[in-house]
Design a protein around this motif. Structure first.
Motif, short mmCIF file in Angstrom:
data_model
loop_
_atom_site.label_atom_id
_atom_site.label_comp_id
_atom_site.label_asym_id
_atom_site.label_seq_id
_atom_site.Cartn_x
_atom_site.Cartn_y
_atom_site.Cartn_z
N GLN A 1 0.82 -1.21 0.00
CA GLN A 1 0.00 0.00 0.00
C GLN A 1 0.86 1.27 0.00
OE1 GLN A 1 -3.21 0.21 -0.24
NE2 GLN A 1 -3.91 -1.89 0.16
N ALA A 2 2.19 1.11 0.16
CA ALA A 2 3.07 2.28 0.27
C ALA A 2 3.35 2.94 -1.07
CB ALA A 2 4.39 1.89 0.94
N VAL A 3 3.01 2.30 -2.19
CA VAL A 3 3.24 2.88 -3.51
C VAL A 3 1.93 2.93 -4.27
CG1 VAL A 3 5.63 2.12 -3.59
CG2 VAL A 3 3.84 0.65 -4.55
N GLU A 4 1.81 3.94 -5.15
CA GLU A 4 0.62 4.07 -5.97
C GLU A 4 0.89 3.70 -7.42
OE1 GLU A 4 -1.41 7.74 -5.52
OE2 GLU A 4 -1.11 7.82 -3.34
N SER A 5 2.17 3.52 -7.76
CA SER A 5 2.53 3.04 -9.09
C SER A 5 3.73 2.11 -8.94
CB SER A 5 2.87 4.22 -10.01
OG SER A 5 4.07 4.85 -9.57
N LYS B 1 0.52 8.64 -7.44
CA LYS B 1 1.64 9.46 -6.97
C LYS B 1 2.94 8.71 -7.15
CE LYS B 1 3.37 11.75 -2.81
NZ LYS B 1 3.13 11.98 -1.36
N PRO B 2 3.96 9.33 -7.77
CA PRO B 2 5.25 8.64 -7.96
C PRO B 2 6.01 8.52 -6.65
CG PRO B 2 5.44 10.91 -8.69
CD PRO B 2 3.99 10.70 -8.32
N SER B 3 7.03 7.67 -6.67
CA SER B 3 7.91 7.57 -5.51
C SER B 3 8.70 8.86 -5.36
CB SER B 3 8.86 6.38 -5.68
OG SER B 3 9.63 6.54 -6.85
#
Length: 656
Positions: free
Chosen positions: A170-174, A275-277
């Motif tokens: 869940q910590a990344v959106e892409s 949202k990117p890292s």
């Protein structure tokens, strides 16, 4: 360092300019590869050789002080005189100021506070280090925080088509690739619901792994930390990250096949809405800003046919840019001088010494081999020798000088002169002359007039010469005594203006009177020292070399021999000369002036010269001198006459 900064700016600006000028007309992988040149230039602070067209030539290389002419010994430097409770000159060894001139702190600041002060260069260096540490900590913190978030929420999943570990979190959106030792692919949970998107995402991140992009991301962060003050570097870091994604897109499509270009582009649109890292972590990311995403989609969709001519032109332009930014500046005789020593010295002394060192470095640059030259110098020590050479409003101060020269591209020709070498962290060598036997000593003549003190650098010598000229000629005392004799000799030359004229009628080889005049100059310094130590106001004002009769002639063969000359001279003086008369000098009055002669005193000098014949020419070399007192102590057998002692002296000088 200025060359490094300038060359890095020029190369970064050139690559950024090419990127916008080309507008996608070259292969994205080539465009990404261009940033490797920028990376090397940003990470390596040393130059690769030198070139006349290097941008480093635009960096002015100036000596630390330009307010005084290089030939400062002729013009001198005037500083205001500061009157104290005791206005008498203080040339004592305990005082940092060897003359009645103000002592100027090396670094500007308020006296008496006892607080350390920094030069401009030191202050800027400290600011750079603090900024670099702050940015490095920020980057490290961002990566550690992101890694902690991933570890806390990740769940492993099995995905076909890759050997890399794959996690859902869940910590990344892409999708992204993160990790240096064991890079892993991290996916958002929603992607598992779309098999096509999952396949493209895994293929994209696997391509990032093949390209080694996590390592490039780390190096990009190092560049940002090193050049945190440079907005071009920050801009370049953002653009290189975008180009890395475009290069990855192109390589992924080539792996999947051209038939999947359209589907890949549509999937990219769906996956990059999140949202990117974080921008400056070592994680790659399929997401990006709307502008960056539009640029990537346009490149994928256009599939522009790249022309070989454009590629060749780009490579040629990049080669020119690299040729102007990787080499250093062409050799220059001008060398910057930095002060790095503790203690206080008169500012004029420091400036004159800096000018002298700059002249030495310039001489090396002009006469040394091409490519091996001095780029920087540091004045690391100016220590007054504990002597007192002054009479009223004038005197001579002698300083031991310590300095270092930075030489690049082969300092062997300097090492041959006895300098010590140590590697420099930025390349090249630091040479230190003051650790060798030839420790430099500079003599400064000062004179106070109308409340101002004028300083001149009037003579330079070294410990070898001092020991030889004043220690091996029968003069007793410590090394400081020899330095004092040297200083009084200098004082006699510049304060009294003592000139030596030759009035003898004998025909002697030219080399003989030339050396004897130098010998008499040294003797005058000894006499002036004797007068000062006796508290006399006497001074030597003029000298004449009146006779040079040969007293011994010996030949070893037809090609070499020894001749001993008696040195007859007279000195004109003023004031109280009694201390010299007490040493055996004789006085006579000629035309109302008092003249001193050695007469038959124990200090009557004799000089021995060796002659040799080479290529039909007779060459003369001084090999020794002595006085009757010396001869008596060395050859004084009972009943031996002075002539017999001179014969023994000549035989010893001639050798077996």
């Amino acid at each position: 360092m200025m060359e490094w900064i300038l060359s890095a700016c020029v190369l970064t600006a050139a690559v950024i300019g090419l990127r916008y000028a080309l507008g996608g007309r070259i292969d994205p992988r080539l465009q990404y590869a261009l940033w490797a040149l920028v990376l090397v230039r940003l990470l390596i602070p040393v130059n690769f050789g030198w070139a006349p067209f290097s941008v480093g030539n635009a960096v002015p290389t100036l000596a630390a002080s330009t307010s005084v002419p290089a030939d400062s010994a002729a013009e001198g430097i005037t500083v205001p005189s500061i009157q104290t409770a005791d206005p008498a000159p203080a040339a004592s060894p305990e005082a940092a100021d060897p003359a009645p001139a103000p002592t100027v702190p090396v670094s500007p600041g308020e006296e008496g506070q006892g607080l350390p002060t920094l030069s401009l260069n030191q202050g800027l260096t400290l600011l750079w280090l603090v900024g670099m540490a702050a940015v490095a900590l920020w980057l490290a913190g961002s990566n550690l925080r992101f890694a902690r978030q991933l570890r806390r929420s990740r769940q492993p999943v099995e995905v076909a088509g890759t050997r890399r570990p794959v996690y859902v979190t869940q910590a990344v959106e892409s999708p992204c690739l993160f990790g240096l030792a064991r890079p892993a692919i991290y996916l958002p949970p929603k992607i598992l619901e779309d098999p096509e998107a999952l396949r493209y995402a895994v293929a994209h991140e696997t391509t990032h792994f093949r390209h080694g992009d996590p390592i490039w991301a780390l190096l990009r962060g190092v560049c940002v930390a090193l050049h945190w003050y440079n907005p071009l570097v920050w801009w370049g870091a953002v653009l290189s990250r975008r180009d890395g994604e475009s290069a990855c897109d192109e390589a992924t499509i080539r792996t999947l096949g051209e038939g999947e270009r359209g589907a890949y582009a549509r999937t990219l649109l769906r996956l990059t809405c999140g949202k990117p890292s974080p921008c400056f972590t070592t994680a790659t990311t399929m997401a990006g800003s709307p502008r960056a995403l539009r640029e990537r989609i346009t490149r994928i969709a256009q599939r522009t046919r790249r022309k070989a001519g454009i590629t060749v032109a780009v490579l040629a332009l990049v080669a020119v840019a690299a040729g102007c930014t990787f080499p250093g500046s062409a050799p220059s005789s001008a060398v910057p001088i930095q002060r790095e020593f503790d203690g206080e010295v008169p500012e004029a002394v420091a400036v004159l010494t800096e000018n002298a060192i700059a002249d030495i470095a310039a001489g090396y640059n002009e006469n040394g081999p091409e490519g091996g030259y001095v780029t920087e110098a540091k004045l690391t020590g100016l220590t007054p020798v504990p002597i007192e050479v002054s009479t009223g409003d004038a005197g001579v101060a002698v300083y031991r000088v310590e300095y270092r020269l930075h030489v690049r591209n082969g300092p062997a020709y300097l090492l041959a002169g006895g300098a010590q070498a140590e590697p420099s962290p930025t390349g090249g060598m630091w040479l230190t002359e003051w650790t060798s036997a030839g420790q430099p000593y500079y003599a400064f003549y000062w004179e106070e007039k109308d409340g101002e003190t004028t300083w001149q650098l009037v003579s330079r010598t070294n410990s070898d010469s001092l020991a030889f000229d004043y220690g091996n000629h029968g003069l007793e005392g410590t090394f400081e005594d020899h330095v004092a004799t040297f200083a009084w000799e200098v004082f006699a030359q510049h304060h009294n203006g003592v000139s030596i004229t030759s009035t003898f009628s004998e025909e002697v080889p030219q080399e003989v009177p030339e050396y004897v005049q130098s010998f008499l100059t040294q003797r005058i310094g000894e006499f002036q020292k004797t007068l000062a130590e006796a508290g006399s106001d006497g001074a030597i004002t003029q000298a004449e070399l009146t006779a040079l009769p040969p007293v011994v002639t010996q030949e070893a063969s037809d090609t070499d021999g020894v001749v001993v000359y008696r040195v007859d001279y007279r000195l004109q003086g003023e004031g109280n000369l009694a201390p010299l008369l007490d040493q055996g000098m004789a006085a006579e009055t000629i035309d109302g002036a008092t003249w001193l002669t050695p007469g038959n005193s124990p200090s009557q000098p004799y000089c021995a010269f060796l002659w040799t014949i080479r290529d039909g020419e007779r060459l003369w070399t001084w090999i020794g001198d002595a006085t009757p007192a010396d001869l008596q102590s060395r050859y004084g057998d009972q009943g031996a006459s002075l002539q017999a002692q001179l014969d023994a002296f000549a035989a010893e000088m001639l050798g077996p």
